[in-house]
Motif scaffolding. Structure first.
Motif, mmCIF file in Angstrom:
data_model
loop_
_atom_site.group_PDB
_atom_site.id
_atom_site.type_symbol
_atom_site.label_atom_id
_atom_site.label_comp_id
_atom_site.label_asym_id
_atom_site.label_seq_id
_atom_site.Cartn_x
_atom_site.Cartn_y
_atom_site.Cartn_z
ATOM 1 N N GLN A 136 -46.219 -43.830 -0.524
ATOM 2 C CA GLN A 136 -45.638 -42.550 -0.950
ATOM 3 C C GLN A 136 -45.776 -42.407 -2.467
ATOM 4 O O GLN A 136 -45.439 -43.332 -3.204
ATOM 5 C CB GLN A 136 -44.143 -42.485 -0.578
ATOM 6 C CG GLN A 136 -43.877 -42.400 0.908
ATOM 7 C CD GLN A 136 -44.400 -41.109 1.502
ATOM 8 O OE1 GLN A 136 -44.146 -40.028 0.985
ATOM 9 N NE2 GLN A 136 -45.170 -41.235 2.571
ATOM 10 N N ARG A 144 -43.723 -37.123 -3.802
ATOM 11 C CA ARG A 144 -42.708 -37.035 -2.759
ATOM 12 C C ARG A 144 -41.312 -37.019 -3.386
ATOM 13 O O ARG A 144 -40.387 -36.425 -2.851
ATOM 14 C CB ARG A 144 -42.878 -38.276 -1.849
ATOM 15 C CG ARG A 144 -42.246 -38.237 -0.517
ATOM 16 C CD ARG A 144 -42.751 -37.071 0.315
ATOM 17 N NE ARG A 144 -41.622 -36.485 1.047
ATOM 18 C CZ ARG A 144 -40.970 -37.062 2.030
ATOM 19 N NH1 ARG A 144 -41.340 -38.252 2.475
ATOM 20 N NH2 ARG A 144 -39.943 -36.471 2.594
ATOM 21 N N GLN A 176 -40.225 -28.282 -3.701
ATOM 22 C CA GLN A 176 -40.475 -27.901 -2.305
ATOM 23 C C GLN A 176 -39.474 -28.640 -1.412
ATOM 24 O O GLN A 176 -38.944 -29.682 -1.799
ATOM 25 C CB GLN A 176 -41.911 -28.291 -1.917
ATOM 26 C CG GLN A 176 -42.983 -27.644 -2.785
ATOM 27 C CD GLN A 176 -43.032 -26.133 -2.635
ATOM 28 O OE1 GLN A 176 -43.025 -25.618 -1.521
ATOM 29 N NE2 GLN A 176 -43.043 -25.415 -3.755
ATOM 30 N N HIS A 231 -39.673 -30.693 1.012
ATOM 31 C CA HIS A 231 -39.904 -32.110 1.333
ATOM 32 C C HIS A 231 -39.715 -33.011 0.123
ATOM 33 O O HIS A 231 -39.791 -34.224 0.241
ATOM 34 C CB HIS A 231 -41.322 -32.296 1.898
ATOM 35 C CG HIS A 231 -42.392 -32.106 0.859
ATOM 36 N ND1 HIS A 231 -42.776 -30.872 0.406
ATOM 37 C CD2 HIS A 231 -43.141 -33.002 0.168
ATOM 38 C CE1 HIS A 231 -43.737 -31.005 -0.517
ATOM 39 N NE2 HIS A 231 -43.967 -32.305 -0.684
ATOM 40 N N GLN A 232 -39.471 -32.447 -1.057
ATOM 41 C CA GLN A 232 -39.395 -33.251 -2.277
ATOM 42 C C GLN A 232 -37.949 -33.605 -2.637
ATOM 43 O O GLN A 232 -37.053 -32.757 -2.529
ATOM 44 C CB GLN A 232 -40.059 -32.508 -3.436
ATOM 45 C CG GLN A 232 -41.574 -32.413 -3.270
ATOM 46 C CD GLN A 232 -42.229 -31.706 -4.438
ATOM 47 O OE1 GLN A 232 -41.895 -30.561 -4.738
ATOM 48 N NE2 GLN A 232 -43.151 -32.380 -5.098
ATOM 49 N N LEU A 279 -35.191 -39.771 1.910
ATOM 50 C CA LEU A 279 -36.512 -39.466 2.467
ATOM 51 C C LEU A 279 -36.457 -39.382 3.986
ATOM 52 O O LEU A 279 -37.266 -38.706 4.606
ATOM 53 C CB LEU A 279 -37.535 -40.527 2.031
ATOM 54 C CG LEU A 279 -37.922 -40.519 0.550
ATOM 55 C CD1 LEU A 279 -38.824 -41.703 0.231
ATOM 56 C CD2 LEU A 279 -38.613 -39.212 0.165
#
Ligand code: CTP
Ligand code: CA
Length: 226
Positions: free
Chosen positions: A13, A93, A142, A144-145, A224
């Motif tokens: 990642q 990420r 975003q 997913h971050q 995460l």
């Protein structure tokens, strides 16, 4: 040691870490700086690397050796750090902002050394606000971050850090009371409180910065997952 455990969630990642204290130059021989040693950020980079992440470390000047296999981007000023973060963040990420960023800077760098006048007894230094990097990132973020900030406080730790968590749209803030002995700036140890939007604050013991880094990365792994 217990913190060297490859993590499936972090495997390959891309994770961005900032470290060190930014410097703002006044003239060819002077700059404004802070007490950050970079130890916390470098410890985070090392633990992430050991757990299998692809680490990019944007570092203001420190006396430290960057961990092997970490992609190091050296910067000096807040402006340079902001530019590097803006460029790197979209590919990441997560961002962990451990750097101690200057809040104000001289409006321009004097080309020549600023001289004192023979009868001068005071010097009023004009300063302007720097960009708040985490606030800038809040607008780029975003779903997913994950973003994690630090808060250095000397009083009202929870209240002040919670306000920063909200203001900067963070998933987690790592608050340290830097007025306590052995905590924060330049120390080899740290004691922190984790504050996140939907959980009660959780405090750690006074531990080495590597052990604190491992606990921060445990929190990142949980974020995460969710
Ligand atoms: N930070 C940032 N850009 C700045 C200043 C701070 O991204 N210009 C980040 C720091 O890296 C840290 C978090 O914001 O992760 C909180 O930093 P801190 O100095 O504790 O808070 P500030 O928002 O600067 O507020 P103050 O210094 O007034 O307490
Ligand atoms: Ca600040």
């Amino acid at each position: 040691a217990h913190f060297i455990k490859p993590s499936p969630r972090l495997q390959n990642q891309p994770i961005l870490v900032t470290a060190g204290g930014t410097r703002e130059r006044l003239d060819p021989v002077r700059f404004l700086a802070n007490d950050s040693s970079g130890k916390m950020g470098y410890a985070l980079a090392q633990v992430l690397q050991q757990r299998g992440a692809q680490v990019t470390l944007i570092s203001a000047p420190t006396k430290l050796q960057p961990p092997a296999q970490v992609h190091l981007i050296p910067v000096t000023t807040t402006e340079e750090m902001a530019t590097a973060v803006k460029q790197q963040f979209p590919h990441m990420r997560a961002l962990i902002m451990a750097a101690a960023v200057a809040d104000f800077r001289p409006p321009q760098v004097a080309a020549q050394k600023i001289k004192k006048q023979p009868d001068q007894t005071t010097w009023q230094l004009p300063l302007i606000k720097t960009v708040d990097i985490l606030q800038m990132v809040a607008h780029l973020k975003q779903p997913h971050q994950v973003t994690i900030g630090f808060a250095a406080e000397t009083s009202e730790l929870i209240e002040q850090a919670t306000a920063k968590l909200r203001r900067k749209h963070l998933d987690l803030i790592v608050a340290n009371n830097v007025a306590q002995p052995g905590v924060g700036f330049n120390s080899d140890t740290n004691q922190v409180t984790f504050i996140s939007p939907h959980q009660p604050p959780k405090s750690t013991q006074l531990l080495s910065k590597t052990a604190i880094a491992a606990l921060v990365i445990d929190q990142l792994e949980m974020l995460l997952q969710s």
